[in-house]
Design an enzyme around this catalytic site. Structure first.
Site, mmCIF file in Angstrom:
data_model
loop_
_atom_site.group_PDB
_atom_site.id
_atom_site.type_symbol
_atom_site.label_atom_id
_atom_site.label_comp_id
_atom_site.label_asym_id
_atom_site.label_seq_id
_atom_site.Cartn_x
_atom_site.Cartn_y
_atom_site.Cartn_z
ATOM 1 N N ASP A 416 0.848 -1.188 0.000
ATOM 2 C CA ASP A 416 0.000 0.000 0.000
ATOM 3 C C ASP A 416 0.885 1.241 0.000
ATOM 4 O OD1 ASP A 416 -2.961 1.000 0.586
ATOM 5 O OD2 ASP A 416 -1.599 2.211 1.811
ATOM 6 N N ILE A 417 0.536 2.227 -0.834
ATOM 7 C CA ILE A 417 1.309 3.463 -0.916
ATOM 8 C C ILE A 417 0.973 4.323 0.300
ATOM 9 C CG2 ILE A 417 1.792 5.531 -2.276
ATOM 10 C CD1 ILE A 417 0.977 3.979 -4.760
ATOM 11 N N GLU A 459 -4.949 2.385 -4.090
ATOM 12 C CA GLU A 459 -3.496 2.454 -4.082
ATOM 13 C C GLU A 459 -2.870 1.183 -3.520
ATOM 14 O OE1 GLU A 459 -4.796 4.326 -0.147
ATOM 15 O OE2 GLU A 459 -5.552 4.125 -2.182
#
Length: 541
Positions: A416-417, A459
């Site tokens: 996950d960003i 994301e």
């Protein structure tokens, strides 16, 4: 041998009937001019003249008439045969006639060669001997090139040539009988119906060959229309083409957008392994120019043709070649290339047939490529190019079942960003899309070929890693994390750096089902976020 026999028999040639023999030569020449041409041979009703000449003037005159008529007929009305073929066809008749006459004499034939009942068997022996000797001679002469005509075999030659004898023999006998009543001119008029039969046979043979070729083309079109697998299409084309033209080497080159050149997609021949890695660039060499111009090319001899002078590759191995582009609207999808080691092996009719096959192949390739693009679009995410969630979940179920069956590990990495919402708020959604695509590119470049990377949603990304334990999965995840950390993404002059966090779970150590595996990986990802982000955590129960 034929020339020596002509010289040997010349002293006994009856030149008192020279004018009549010339008329017989003229009739035989006419039969040669109207002959039915088929691969590696031709059919004519000239045997009626030969039979009549044999009955009236004897074997020596028959040999001379047959030789001279064939040389004149095939020499003037040449149908693309080299001079050696014309000379062979002419002189082989000399030993054929004299050999058949020997059989006639041995079987008890009358010296006067009369058409009477007691002489029926010797005359039949003469006809059969002439037919057999002629077929043997032609078979030996054409044997090296016979494999080049798969649509036509030796039994066809025997059958079709035998059909010409059915009318020619009785008409020859009638001509021999009529000579005593009407002379040479009445005999010549009786030959006209033979020419009419020859015309009918011409249409039959051409129709038969055309039907065989059409059946192959129909089969190619039918099977091409039923397949959307590109490899199957290419192999099918080369396999079915060999039923029409038994080439030495066949190659289909396909255009590769990624590589920017035509790459060998299918190869058939004794050197397949060497040719499989070959490529053709537009405008370079003989094949490259053919692809650039989109025009079919026929080369009779690569050593003499200016188009192949100084060329490398296939043109150095093969003496004759035919190249057919595979067009689709305004572009050339590929090239169908056939080669043979013998000069002059390919002809215009081969080019015509391959052009039809090439058109069908181009349509099938275009459909297969379109199907592949649609299929790829249905399983990939449009922005990142990674697999989408639906395909990822399907593969996860399959891989988990396989891992359970064979007792192997299956790891799932969830990425996950960090603070991605801030990127969208501060730099805009276009910049966010750039970051997503950039991170996806890094993931794609860092994972192994057997791994399955996907955009899980928003994301968040997922990597399914078959036959991999927690340690191996963490090694890959860390490699991705560090690569993202060191990367800078640009959008409209803005330089953006991001970090990612990862969570790892492994089957069967951490979960026994897909839903449990995803839940465990998410839990590990949550721990990574809670402990400061920009790190990878392996799930612990």
């Amino acid at each position: 041998m034929g020339l020596w026999l002509l010289k040997y028999t010349f002293p006994v040639l009856d030149l008192d009937h020279g004018e009549e023999l010339l008329i017989m030569v003229a009739l035989a020449v006419l039969a040669e001019w109207l002959a039915v041409v088929f691969p590696q041979g031709q059919l004519s009703g000239g045997f009626a003249v030969i039979m009549a000449t044999y009955l009236i003037y004897g074997p020596v005159a028959t040999a001379w008439v047959n030789c001279i008529a064939t040389a004149l007929g095939q020499g003037v009305a040449n149908r693309g045969n080299p001079m050696r073929t014309t000379l062979f066809n002419a002189f082989q008749y000399v030993p054929v006639v004299l050999g058949a006459n020997l059989l006639y004499s041995v079987s008890g034939g009358l010296v006067e060669r009369k058409v009477v009942l007691v002489n029926a068997v010797p005359l039949a022996v003469f006809v059969l001997g002439y037919f057999a000797f002629n077929q043997i001679m032609v078979y030996i002469y054409t044997l090296p090139a016979r494999r080049g005509y798969p649509l036509f075999d030796w039994w066809d030659a025997l059958r079709w040539d035998g059909l010409t004898y059915l009318p020619a023999v009785p008409f020859g006998l009638l001509m021999g009988l009529l000579y005593a009543k009407t002379g040479i001119y009445g005999t010549a008029l009786l030959f006209l119906p033979v020419l009419a039969v020859q015309f009918v046979l011409r249409f039959y043979v051409h129709l038969e060959l055309a039907n065989r070729e059409l059946r192959i083309l129909y089969e190619v079109a039918r099977r091409l229309g039923g397949s959307l697998n590109l490899n199957e299409i290419l192999e099918l084309v080369l396999r079915e083409t060999r039923k029409v033209i038994n080439y030495h080497t066949g190659v289909i080159y396909l255009w590769s957008e990624e590589k920017g050149y035509y790459q060998a997609g299918a190869v058939c021949g004794p050197h397949s392994d060497l040719i499989a890695g070959s490529a053709v660039r537009r405008g370079e060499g003989f094949l490259g120019l053919a692809a650039e111009h989109g025009e079919a090319q026929l080369v009779y001899d690569t050593r003499d043709d200016v188009r192949t002078a100084g060329d490398i590759g296939l043109t150095q191995v093969h003496r004759s070649m035919v190249v057919v582009p595979l067009p689709a609207e305004t572009e050339v999808l590929g090239l169908l290339v056939l080669g043979d080691k013998r000069p002059g092996f390919f002809e215009e009719r081969h080019l015509h047939t391959l052009t039809i096959i090439g058109g069908q192949t181009a349509v099938a390739i275009a459909n297969a490529q379109l199907y592949r693009k649609l299929e790829q679009a249905s399983i990939t995410d449009g922005l990142t190019g990674l697999y989408n969630y639906r395909y990822f979940y399907h593969r996860a179920v399959v891989e988990l079942e396989r891992a359970g069956r064979y007792g192997e590990n299956l790891s799932l990495v969830m990425l996950d960003i960090d603070h991605f919402k801030q990127v969208n708020d501060r730099c805009g959604h276009l910049a966010g899309d750039t970051v997503l695509a950039g991170v996806a590119g890094i993931i794609r470049s860092e994972v192994r070929g057997c791994d399955i990377p996907a955009r899980y949603g928003g994301e968040e990304f997922a990597i399914l890693m078959p036959e991999t334990g927690p340690a191996g999965a963490k090694h890959v995840a860390e490699r991705v994390r560090l690569a993202v950390r060191e990367s800078i993404f640009e959008e409209n002059g803005q330089r953006i750096q991001v970090r990612i966090s990862g969570g790892i779970a492994t089957f069967p150590a951490h979960a026994g089902e897909i839903s449990e595996l995803v839940k465990a990986a998410d839990s590990a990802l949550y721990q990574a976020k809670e402990s400061g982000r920009d790190r990878t955590v392996v799930y612990e129960k």
